[in-house]
Design a protein around this motif. Structure first.
Motif, PDB file in Angstrom:
ATOM      1  N   GLU A 148     -62.058  42.259  33.391  1.00 45.62           N
ATOM      2  CA  GLU A 148     -63.269  42.953  33.812  1.00 45.62           C
ATOM      3  C   GLU A 148     -64.088  43.307  32.578  1.00 45.62           C
ATOM      4  N   VAL A 149     -65.387  43.216  32.706  1.00 42.37           N
ATOM      5  CA  VAL A 149     -66.296  43.510  31.601  1.00 42.37           C
ATOM      6  C   VAL A 149     -66.919  44.871  31.845  1.00 42.37           C
ATOM      7  N   VAL A 150     -66.852  45.742  30.846  1.00 44.17           N
ATOM      8  CA  VAL A 150     -67.384  47.092  30.993  1.00 44.17           C
ATOM      9  C   VAL A 150     -68.293  47.421  29.818  1.00 44.17           C
ATOM     10  N   ALA A 151     -69.275  48.262  30.073  1.00 40.46           N
ATOM     11  CA  ALA A 151     -70.200  48.695  29.033  1.00 40.46           C
ATOM     12  C   ALA A 151     -69.583  49.840  28.250  1.00 40.46           C
ATOM     13  N   GLY A 152     -69.585  49.706  26.935  1.00 41.10           N
ATOM     14  CA  GLY A 152     -69.054  50.763  26.085  1.00 41.10           C
ATOM     15  C   GLY A 152     -69.700  50.721  24.721  1.00 41.10           C
ATOM     16  N   ASP A 153     -69.850  51.898  24.119  1.00 40.71           N
ATOM     17  CA  ASP A 153     -70.501  51.992  22.821  1.00 40.71           C
ATOM     18  C   ASP A 153     -69.825  53.106  22.037  1.00 40.71           C
ATOM     19  N   TYR A 154     -69.462  52.803  20.786  1.00 44.75           N
ATOM     20  CA  TYR A 154     -68.821  53.824  19.963  1.00 44.75           C
ATOM     21  C   TYR A 154     -69.710  55.049  19.780  1.00 44.75           C
ATOM     22  N   ALA A 155     -70.997  54.871  19.905  1.00 43.19           N
ATOM     23  CA  ALA A 155     -71.916  55.997  19.748  1.00 43.19           C
ATOM     24  C   ALA A 155     -72.011  56.857  21.002  1.00 43.19           C
ATOM     25  N   ASP A 156     -71.327  56.455  22.058  1.00 41.96           N
ATOM     26  CA  ASP A 156     -71.383  57.169  23.336  1.00 41.96           C
ATOM     27  C   ASP A 156     -69.963  57.514  23.782  1.00 41.96           C
ATOM     28  N   PRO A 157     -69.425  58.664  23.387  1.00 44.22           N
ATOM     29  CA  PRO A 157     -68.044  59.033  23.759  1.00 44.22           C
ATOM     30  C   PRO A 157     -67.808  59.019  25.261  1.00 44.22           C
ATOM     31  N   GLY A 158     -68.834  59.349  26.047  1.00 44.69           N
ATOM     32  CA  GLY A 158     -68.673  59.308  27.494  1.00 44.69           C
ATOM     33  C   GLY A 158     -68.359  57.920  27.996  1.00 44.69           C
ATOM     34  N   SER A 159     -69.010  56.915  27.401  1.00 46.52           N
ATOM     35  CA  SER A 159     -68.736  55.535  27.811  1.00 46.52           C
ATOM     36  C   SER A 159     -67.319  55.135  27.414  1.00 46.52           C
ATOM     37  N   LEU A 160     -66.843  55.634  26.275  1.00 45.11           N
ATOM     38  CA  LEU A 160     -65.484  55.304  25.843  1.00 45.11           C
ATOM     39  C   LEU A 160     -64.453  55.892  26.798  1.00 45.11           C
ATOM     40  N   ALA A 161     -64.704  57.091  27.287  1.00 42.96           N
ATOM     41  CA  ALA A 161     -63.779  57.699  28.244  1.00 42.96           C
ATOM     42  C   ALA A 161     -63.655  56.835  29.489  1.00 42.96           C
ATOM     43  N   ARG A 162     -64.760  56.288  29.959  1.00 45.71           N
ATOM     44  CA  ARG A 162     -64.714  55.408  31.135  1.00 45.71           C
ATOM     45  C   ARG A 162     -64.008  54.098  30.815  1.00 45.71           C
ATOM     46  N   VAL A 163     -64.309  53.541  29.656  1.00 48.15           N
ATOM     47  CA  VAL A 163     -63.714  52.261  29.259  1.00 48.15           C
ATOM     48  C   VAL A 163     -62.199  52.383  29.112  1.00 48.15           C
ATOM     49  N   LEU A 164     -61.730  53.511  28.599  1.00 48.30           N
ATOM     50  CA  LEU A 164     -60.317  53.673  28.266  1.00 48.30           C
ATOM     51  C   LEU A 164     -59.463  54.174  29.423  1.00 48.30           C
ATOM     52  N   ARG A 165     -60.052  54.495  30.538  1.00 50.18           N
ATOM     53  CA  ARG A 165     -59.291  55.033  31.669  1.00 50.18           C
ATOM     54  C   ARG A 165     -58.246  54.017  32.141  1.00 50.18           C
ATOM     55  N   GLY A 166     -56.976  54.400  32.101  1.00 51.73           N
ATOM     56  CA  GLY A 166     -55.895  53.535  32.566  1.00 51.73           C
ATOM     57  C   GLY A 166     -55.433  52.487  31.576  1.00 51.73           C
ATOM     58  N   VAL A 167     -55.936  52.520  30.352  1.00 56.89           N
ATOM     59  CA  VAL A 167     -55.594  51.505  29.345  1.00 56.89           C
ATOM     60  C   VAL A 167     -54.286  51.874  28.660  1.00 56.89           C
ATOM     61  N   ARG A 168     -53.398  50.890  28.520  1.00 56.31           N
ATOM     62  CA  ARG A 168     -52.109  51.089  27.839  1.00 56.31           C
ATOM     63  C   ARG A 168     -52.203  50.721  26.367  1.00 56.31           C
ATOM     64  N   GLY A 169     -52.838  49.574  26.071  1.00 55.93           N
ATOM     65  CA  GLY A 169     -52.948  49.095  24.697  1.00 55.93           C
ATOM     66  C   GLY A 169     -54.359  48.620  24.426  1.00 55.93           C
ATOM     67  N   ALA A 170     -54.752  48.664  23.152  1.00 57.72           N
ATOM     68  CA  ALA A 170     -56.132  48.289  22.807  1.00 57.72           C
ATOM     69  C   ALA A 170     -56.162  47.490  21.518  1.00 57.72           C
ATOM     70  N   PHE A 171     -57.058  46.501  21.497  1.00 52.67           N
ATOM     71  CA  PHE A 171     -57.372  45.766  20.278  1.00 52.67           C
ATOM     72  C   PHE A 171     -58.668  46.345  19.744  1.00 52.67           C
ATOM     73  N   LEU A 172     -58.622  46.877  18.525  1.00 50.06           N
ATOM     74  CA  LEU A 172     -59.753  47.626  17.979  1.00 50.06           C
ATOM     75  C   LEU A 172     -60.433  46.865  16.852  1.00 50.06           C
ATOM     76  N   VAL A 173     -61.718  46.609  17.042  1.00 48.99           N
ATOM     77  CA  VAL A 173     -62.569  46.008  16.016  1.00 48.99           C
ATOM     78  C   VAL A 173     -63.774  46.913  15.814  1.00 48.99           C
TER      79      VAL A 173
END
Length: 292
Positions: A43-68
């Motif tokens: 699934e593709v989701v909108a997220g921006d490091y400058a928007d913590p609210g968007s990160l909270a939505r993006v990370l909901r239910g995530v177990r592992g993350a690849f960070l760039v």
């Protein structure tokens, strides 16, 4: 659920391709409308490091993350890691750089990466660090001059770098996120040989079947070209990195890719052969299409 940040970037898109079919993936991008050909199970989701609210939505239910992250000197890592910890993420695999381990490297980019690595280690989450050498795909910056002039221009053309195929970095990232035994690991990733820009030019010429010429840039020319694209401090950091390469700092070949994947790292010849269409002049491509 596994989150892939930078999902449309050089390594991120290869990470997405490297996951097994049907793997539960979430792809973070600033503009989901620009993402095409999404693989099944993602699934593709909108997220921006400058928007913590968007990160909270993006990370909901995530177990592992690849960070760039790529905003050099910025706090994107700190913002993301705070949000990930709050969301209950257990494991973060971070794309860093091999220069972090070089005591002689003290430029803006390397200092920033060191800080980010320390933030991840102190985050309270499990972590894995990927430290690649330069990407083979950096050669794509030569595509315009190759197509129009048959020329490659670069600084310190005979200096060597054990550059790595982004597809190998991606496969290691997927293994780190899906296999056991990678938490707390630092994987230094190189190609199978140290190769110079002059040698890369020769091999691209063979892959394309056309003659190519290499032209050495003077440091002043290289700096002027960088300043057209980057702020002065970042341009100076890249020039410092080039000087370290000239002095042999990037020549060491490691076995990180083979140790994780169980197969040898891809060679530059393999990478070039798979990317000829990015470099080939139009008339060469037309002849090749006529033959096939």
């Amino acid at each position: 659920m596994i989150l892939v940040t930078g999902a449309t970037g050089t390594v991120g898109r290869e990470v997405v391709r490297s996951f097994p079919a049907g793997a539960p993936l979430r792809l973070m991008t600033r503009n989901p409308a620009q993402v095409t050909g999404v693989r099944p199970g993602a699934e593709v989701v909108a997220g921006d490091y400058a928007d913590p609210g968007s990160l909270a939505r993006v990370l909901r239910g995530v177990r592992g993350a690849f960070l760039v992250t790529n905003r050099v000197g910025g706090d994107d890592d700190a913002v993301f890691l705070r949000a990930a910890r709050t969301a209950g993420v257990r494991h973060v695999v971070k794309l860093s750089a091999a220069a972090v381990a070089d005591e002689r490297a003290d430029d803006l980019i390397t200092r920033w990466q060191r800080t980010n690595e320390d933030l991840l280690r102190g985050s309270g989450m499990d972590w894995t660090l990927l430290r690649p050498r330069s990407f083979m795909s950096n050669c794509l910056s030569w595509a315009g001059s190759i197509r129009s002039e048959g020329v490659v221009r670069a600084l310190y053309g005979t200096s060597v770098n054990a550059c790595v195929d982004p597809r190998d970095i991606a496969e290691v990232a997927v293994r780190a996120l899906t296999d056991k035994g990678h938490c707390g690991a630092v994987h230094t990733l190189t190609g199978p040989e140290a190769i110079s820009a002059v040698e890369q030019t020769d091999r691209l010429a063979r892959a394309l079947g056309v003659p190519l010429r290499f032209e050495e840039l003077e440091p002043e020319q290289a700096r002027a070209a960088l300043l057209r694209r980057y702020p002065e401090e970042l341009a100076d950091a890249l020039l410092g990195s080039a000087r370290r390469q000239r002095d042999g700092a990037k020549a060491a070949v490691g076995g990180g890719v083979a140790e994780v994947t169980g197969r040898p790292a891809r060679s530059f010849d393999e990478w070039a052969g798979d990317h000829v269409t990015a470099f080939a002049p139009r008339d060469v491509l037309m002849r090749a299409m006529a033959v096939t």
